[in-house]
Design a protein around this motif. Structure first.
Motif, short mmCIF file in Angstrom:
data_model
loop_
_atom_site.label_atom_id
_atom_site.label_comp_id
_atom_site.label_asym_id
_atom_site.label_seq_id
_atom_site.Cartn_x
_atom_site.Cartn_y
_atom_site.Cartn_z
N LEU A 49 0.85 -1.18 0.00
CA LEU A 49 0.00 0.00 0.00
C LEU A 49 0.89 1.24 0.00
O LEU A 49 1.69 1.44 0.93
CB LEU A 49 -0.90 0.01 1.24
CG LEU A 49 -1.65 1.32 1.53
CD1 LEU A 49 -2.58 1.69 0.37
CD2 LEU A 49 -2.43 1.21 2.84
N TYR A 123 -1.74 -1.26 -4.09
CA TYR A 123 -2.82 -0.36 -3.71
C TYR A 123 -2.25 1.02 -3.40
O TYR A 123 -1.08 1.17 -3.05
CB TYR A 123 -3.54 -0.89 -2.47
CG TYR A 123 -3.81 -2.38 -2.52
CD1 TYR A 123 -4.77 -2.90 -3.39
CD2 TYR A 123 -3.09 -3.27 -1.72
CE1 TYR A 123 -5.00 -4.27 -3.44
CE2 TYR A 123 -3.33 -4.63 -1.77
CZ TYR A 123 -4.28 -5.12 -2.63
OH TYR A 123 -4.50 -6.48 -2.69
N TYR A 145 -2.82 -0.21 -10.28
CA TYR A 145 -3.39 -0.42 -8.95
C TYR A 145 -4.67 -1.26 -8.98
O TYR A 145 -5.51 -1.09 -9.86
CB TYR A 145 -3.71 0.93 -8.31
CG TYR A 145 -2.55 1.90 -8.34
CD1 TYR A 145 -1.48 1.76 -7.46
CD2 TYR A 145 -2.50 2.93 -9.28
CE1 TYR A 145 -0.40 2.64 -7.50
CE2 TYR A 145 -1.43 3.81 -9.33
CZ TYR A 145 -0.38 3.65 -8.43
OH TYR A 145 0.69 4.52 -8.48
N ALA A 147 -6.67 -1.27 -6.17
CA ALA A 147 -7.63 -0.53 -5.35
C ALA A 147 -7.03 0.80 -4.95
O ALA A 147 -5.81 0.97 -4.87
CB ALA A 147 -8.03 -1.33 -4.12
N CYS A 148 -7.93 1.75 -4.68
CA CYS A 148 -7.53 3.11 -4.32
C CYS A 148 -8.41 3.62 -3.20
O CYS A 148 -9.63 3.44 -3.24
CB CYS A 148 -7.64 4.02 -5.55
SG CYS A 148 -7.46 5.79 -5.19
N LEU A 243 -9.58 -4.41 1.42
CA LEU A 243 -8.85 -4.60 0.16
C LEU A 243 -9.17 -5.95 -0.51
O LEU A 243 -9.25 -6.98 0.16
CB LEU A 243 -7.34 -4.52 0.42
CG LEU A 243 -6.79 -3.12 0.71
CD1 LEU A 243 -5.33 -3.19 1.12
CD2 LEU A 243 -6.94 -2.21 -0.50
#
Length: 256
Positions: A49, A123, A145, A147-148, A243
């Protein structure tokens, strides 16, 4: 394990401070309380992350005001924090922040540490200015990515006066619309904001735009919070647990 680094960046043409949090054996592991075998060699590369700070702050905010290190250790995920000044993670004269975030920083992380470079394991998230930066980079390079996260994101508060490029390039709502119309494979988005936050309307407009465009996202509107670290600490933990992980460590929560 928390590792503070200072190295010469090609993109920024100067030294930059970076902190890496890498899951490592805990005290219960060391004394044999847990069932896991004590080892300093990870069983697999860790998901990562990239965590961006807000305006007027630096990487020490995330490290000092939240339990980021604990969440990383518990959930078997690496966290990378940088000090990016007040530049919204966008290009400025002599400083290629966009290339730094998307290319150079992952190269450093994956080259020196047991960190995965797969999109599925990567992420990005941030608070306030960092929320803007996270969404901007996720939309500008969606192939990077999975996920954000945007916590109290300063989506419409970006300072464009020193940016290299047109204002349209940095307009999040316009960029979101273009990506949706292109049919781009976008990351999953997590948006949150305290309902007493002066920047609340920014997050609401972004959430409504994602809803109207059919962009997959989670929205948390939370009562009783303003622009504050207690909220961001809570949201960081929730985001990490949310996530969409597919890595070796998925579901393997540790007692630290």
């Amino acid at each position: 394990m928390k590792i503070n680094c200072n190295y010469i960046s090609k993109c920024l043409e100067r030294a930059v401070d970076v902190t890496f949090i890498i899951p490592s054996p805990s005290y219960p592991d060391a004394i044999g309380v847990t069932k896991d075998k004590y080892s300093l060699t990870p069983e697999a590369k860790y998901p990562v992350l990239y965590l961006l700070h807000g305006i007027g702050n630096n990487k020490e905010g995330w490290l000092g005001y939240t339990r980021a290190e604990l969440y990383a250790e518990e959930n078997n995920i690496a966290i990378v924090c940088i000090s990016a000044e007040n530049k919204f993670y966008t290009d400025r004269v002599g400083e290629k922040w966009e290339e730094f975030v998307r290319e150079e920083l992952p190269q450093l992380a994956c080259g020196y540490f047991p960190i995965s470079g797969r999109r599925e394991d990567t992420y990005i998230a941030g608070l306030s200015m960092g929320g803007y930066g996270a969404v901007f980079h996720a939309l500008s390079a969606p192939g990077k990515y999975a996920a954000c996260g945007s916590f109290s994101g300063a989506i419409e508060k970006v300072d464009l006066t020193q940016c290299i490029g047109s204002a349209e390039k940095y307009n999040i709502l316009s960029l979101l619309k273009r990506r949706a119309e292109e049919g781009a494979k976008l990351p999953l988005f997590y948006l949150s904001c305290g309902e007493n936050d002066f920047i609340y309307d920014n997050s609401v407009r972004l959430e409504q735009a994602m809803t109207n465009l059919g962009v997959a996202h989670r929205w948390e509107s939370v009562e009783g919070f303003t622009h504050e670290w207690r909220f961001w600490d809570m949201q960081l933990e929730r985001f990490i647990k949310w996530l969409p992980r597919t890595d070796y460590y998925k579901g393997k929560v540790r007692n630290v």
